[in-house]
Enzyme design. Structure first.
Site, PDB file in Angstrom:
ATOM      1  N   ARG A   1      47.673   3.034   4.421  1.00 57.13           N
ATOM      2  CA  ARG A   1      45.795   3.439   4.503  1.00 57.13           C
ATOM      3  C   ARG A   1      45.570   3.019   5.757  1.00 57.13           C
ATOM      4  NH1 ARG A   1      43.218   1.636  -1.206  1.00 57.13           N
ATOM      5  NH2 ARG A   1      45.105   2.220  -1.965  1.00 57.13           N
TER       6      ARG A   1
ATOM      7  N   ALA B   1      47.725   3.667 -17.540  1.00 55.12           N
ATOM      8  CA  ALA B   1      47.874   3.368 -15.920  1.00 55.12           C
ATOM      9  C   ALA B   1      46.787   2.051 -15.684  1.00 55.12           C
ATOM     10  CB  ALA B   1      48.099   4.286 -14.997  1.00 55.12           C
TER      11      ALA B   1
HETATM   12  N1  PHE Z   1      46.065   3.845  -7.515  1.00 52.11           N
HETATM   13  C1  PHE Z   1      44.716   3.174  -7.570  1.00 52.11           C
HETATM   14  C2  PHE Z   1      44.265   2.765  -6.496  1.00 52.11           C
HETATM   15  O1  PHE Z   1      45.139   2.626  -5.230  1.00 52.11           O
HETATM   16  C3  PHE Z   1      44.921   2.106  -8.873  1.00 52.11           C
HETATM   17  C4  PHE Z   1      44.715   2.419 -10.059  1.00 52.11           C
HETATM   18  C5  PHE Z   1      45.821   2.403 -10.584  1.00 52.11           C
HETATM   19  C6  PHE Z   1      43.569   2.939 -10.599  1.00 52.11           C
HETATM   20  C7  PHE Z   1      46.320   3.182 -12.488  1.00 52.11           C
HETATM   21  C8  PHE Z   1      43.908   3.526 -12.001  1.00 52.11           C
HETATM   22  C9  PHE Z   1      44.790   3.566 -12.378  1.00 52.11           C
HETATM   23  O2  PHE Z   1      43.593   2.236  -5.848  1.00 52.11           O
END
Ligand code: PHE
Length: 330
Positions: free
Chosen positions: A199, A298
């Site tokens: 990030r 997920a």
């Molecule tokens: N990818 C999201 C994040 O980095 C986290 C997430 C993954 C949320 C899967 C919902 C389902 O903040």
């Protein structure tokens, strides 16, 4: 000849000698004041000139040989003895320096073990990712305001995906592996995806430009929110044994609906540890699944954050200092 006989016996005795005293005995017997060889040399004066010359040189030669041999053996023996005295078996031993497992590796192994026990497979995906998998396929098109949730490192490169050139970035989360995996697998399945994420953010005690996430994805015919709740509950209870308070709180991520965040209670304060939800139908469609036939959930969480909670690490930057005083504690 007498001298030859003396030589044979002396060598044989030296060969068999075991102690310092043995060597001394041999020395006295052959080379001492009344020793065999000395006696021969003493009686030389009674011999003819010719005999004197031959016997004398032979006897002296042998005397020299035996002296050298005996002193050599004796000093080797003394060395050994001295060495033995140096080893003090009552002393405490030296501590053997052992390597340490980095806390991130440690927690990753533990997390994998828990999910593997629930029949999840561990898969991986690329760190340099296409904009398509990181955003578009996850229901985050270019003009979507949610893109602001992930400050992104863009690379000066293109990647071909399904015949189209797309921009390349350092993945901001492990979620792109959801679609990558679905494109090549037929449900039902359940996977976790550990990996490095990036990030474009200012660094502080709880933010790093590079950190690690574990993604989870379970797809099948009748997967429900109850399954999501059970899996996350089981995971958290095993990772943090003992009394653990946690809650599911409604939240928003474009690639799930409904979406939640999971908090755990730490020292009286709620702390967010993961995002999750039911996979959005647009994501299933992007993977060429029929959302009327299959569905699933997920989740995704940061490994550093869980390690910080579990091991009491106060600052995320400590993970990347390479300071042995830090790793030695694990
Ligand atoms: N990818 C999201 C994040 O980095 C986290 C997430 C993954 C949320 C899967 C919902 C389902 O903040």
């Amino acid at each position: 000849m007498e001298i030859e006989d003396i030589k044979l016996r002396a060598l044989e005795m030296i060969e068999r000698a075991k102690t310092k005293e043995d060597f001394e005995t041999i020395r006295i017997q052959f080379l001492g004041r009344k020793g065999e060889l000395t006696s021969i040399l003493r009686t030389l004066s009674e011999k003819s000139i010719e005999e004197k010359r031959i016997i004398g040189s032979k006897a002296n030669e042998l005397r020299k040989e035996l002296e050298d041999l005996l002193s050599g053996k004796l000093s080797a023996y003394e060395n050994l003895e001295e060495h033995e005295h140096k080893i003090d078996l009552s002393k405490p031993g030296k501590k053997i320096a052992r390597g340490h497992i980095h806390p991130l590796s440690k927690i990753e192994e533990e997390i994998k073990k828990i999910f593997i026990s629930m029949n999840f497979s561990v898969v991986e995906g690329p760190e340099a990712e296409s904009e398509y998998y990181n955003f578009d396929a996850l229901n985050i098109p270019a003009d979507h305001p949610a893109r602001d949730m992930w400050d992104t490192f863009w690379l000066n490169k293109k990647m071909n995906v399904h015949g189209k050139d797309t921009n390349v970035l350092m993945r901001t989360h492990t979620s792109p592996v959801q679609v990558r995996y679905m494109e090549h697998h037929v449900p039902p399945f359940q996977i976790i995806v550990p990996g490095r994420t990036f990030r474009y953010e200012a660094t502080d005690a709880s933010h790093e430009v590079n950190f690690h996430q574990i993604e989870g994805l379970m797809i099948g015919k009748d997967i429900t929110f109850a399954n999501l709740k059970y899996v996350i509950e089981t995971f958290l209870k095993q990772l943090f044994p003992g009394k653990l308070e946690f809650r599911f709180r409604p939240s928003y991520f474009p690639f799930v609906e409904p979406g939640i965040e999971v908090d755990i209670k730490l020292k009286g304060k709620w702390m967010e540890v993961m995002g999750a939800g039911m996979v959005h139908r647009n994501v299933l469609i992007a993977a060429k699944y029929n959302p009327e036939e299959v569905q699933g959930f997920a989740f995704g969480f940061g490994m550093e954050r869980l390690a910080m909670i579990k091991y009491g690490i106060p600052d995320i930057r400590l993970f990347y200092t390479s300071d042995a005083r830090f790793t030695k504690q694990f």
